[in-house]
Design an enzyme around this catalytic site. Sequence first.
Site, short mmCIF file in Angstrom:
data_model
loop_
_atom_site.label_atom_id
_atom_site.label_comp_id
_atom_site.label_asym_id
_atom_site.label_seq_id
_atom_site.Cartn_x
_atom_site.Cartn_y
_atom_site.Cartn_z
CG HIS A 188 -1.82 1.16 1.36
ND1 HIS A 188 -3.13 1.12 0.96
CD2 HIS A 188 -1.60 2.41 1.83
CE1 HIS A 188 -3.69 2.31 1.18
NE2 HIS A 188 -2.78 3.11 1.71
CD GLU A 189 1.64 3.62 3.75
OE1 GLU A 189 1.82 4.70 3.16
OE2 GLU A 189 0.61 3.40 4.44
CG HIS A 208 0.24 6.29 -0.53
ND1 HIS A 208 -0.78 7.04 -1.06
CD2 HIS A 208 -0.31 5.59 0.50
CE1 HIS A 208 -1.91 6.82 -0.36
NE2 HIS A 208 -1.65 5.94 0.59
CD GLU A 243 -5.69 5.60 0.61
OE1 GLU A 243 -4.78 6.44 0.76
OE2 GLU A 243 -5.73 4.53 1.26
#
Length: 499
Positions: A262-263, A266, A292
């Site tokens: 997830h990170e 980003h 997001e």
Amino acid sequence: MTAPYTELTQRLSDLAAIEGALGILQWDQEIVMPSGAAEARGRQIAVLSVLAHEKLTSPELGALLESQQGSKDLDETQTANVREALRDHRRAVRIPAELVRAWGEATVAGHEVWVQARKDNDFHAFQPILTKLVDLARRRAEAVDPHAPAYDVLIDEFEPGMTMARLDPVFDELKAFLVPFIAQVRAAGRPVDTAWRTSHVSVEDQRKAGEAIVRSMGYDFSRGRLDTSVHPFCGGAGPDDVRITTRYKENGFTGSLLGMIHETGHALYEQGRDATVGDQPVSRARSMGIHESQSLLWEKQVGQGRSFWTWHFPKLQQAYPFLAGISLDDFLFGINEVDFTNLIRVDADELTYPLHVILRYEIERDLFSGALPVADLPEAWNAKMRAYLDIVPPQDRNGVLQDVHWSGGLFGYFPSYTLGALYAAQFYQTAVREVPGVPDALAGGQPGPLLDWLRAKIHRPGSRWLTDDLCTRATGRSLDPQAFIGYARQKYSRLYRLA
Ligand code: ZN
């Protein structure tokens, strides 16, 4: 390029440098700062924040921006840069200093009161400061734009251009699909042995496996780092210093692994900003929702999907011997399983998460329209939990008091999470349609074709176009929840063996 525009970019670049320094100070505070330095650090951050505010609100910057707005000498990118900077400048100058101060004090107090109220399971203790924060947020919104509904102005801070008029039908359409579909999946159930999820894996082994996956996704470690923190985040100081963090649970490796993916999503967005325009506002992420979308695209569409694990699962099995007897199918079920009794947004799975967000959106919307008094929040919360997810929190600490956002005055932020999920589905669907080799490439350990598409359509455009324009240029249409709905129906029908 004109002389005033050059001066303008220098001023904006100075501002970005201060913000970058603040980013590193905040990162340091979370990761390595000795606790004794907390007070000094608070002062350093406060002074730099005031300096950044002064630079952003300076009359000289304002005059330069006004003079360049609509200038025929600027190209499309420069015009967008002026538009973005002018938006920041106007928002900042319109909020009076007295309100900035009151807001700062109320948000600090709000956080302290909330921590204790949640511990004590006591909404009444939180109610007065929450009422004050709602009132101050309304005054901030009126200062920024007295003609628009307050909640629209609050949403606009995170999602430029987004309004209740646009969100209501999108969220209603999503809710109309999710509520009965989740009930159907819940009724079907599926007993699969997922005990491997709690097998012990040392922090060092998790870090090694996670780092290999992060690297394989295209994250550039020469312009980034991976560290450990209590709350995972992606921070740093601009596109050449993009730092991600994770946390490890020795009896729950999947959370850390998917959190890292997830990170990294980003971080790829930040590392992919258009280098030709440097640190100017036009190269920044378009919105919180689009940010997001990048993390969720990699985490959910890719990192919880079959193609990705066709390549990575055999490697994970080698690293973690307890996975040796687990099939790819069962592994995929295990990382996607729906938790029908979960009350907590941050622990929610992909399918139920949007309902947690829609509940909060509807409550905020009604708070700011005046239809819902603060005192009635717990009752409204529980009624919506029952209606949408058929579960009711036994205590407010697992209900209306669970999120940190309202205690810090973050109203209008929640919609961005689900907008991200909707954009992610729409972007991934389009990428696969335009580059049909994407899933096979992922299954062969090659994220390149997908990353190239994201770089061209989302990362490099940055804030060049407004969100709706970005989405239409990338996918051929405006935001449309049907991409997510179709994806979720197909994926969870398969996982739960629905007819
Ligand atoms: Zn995120």
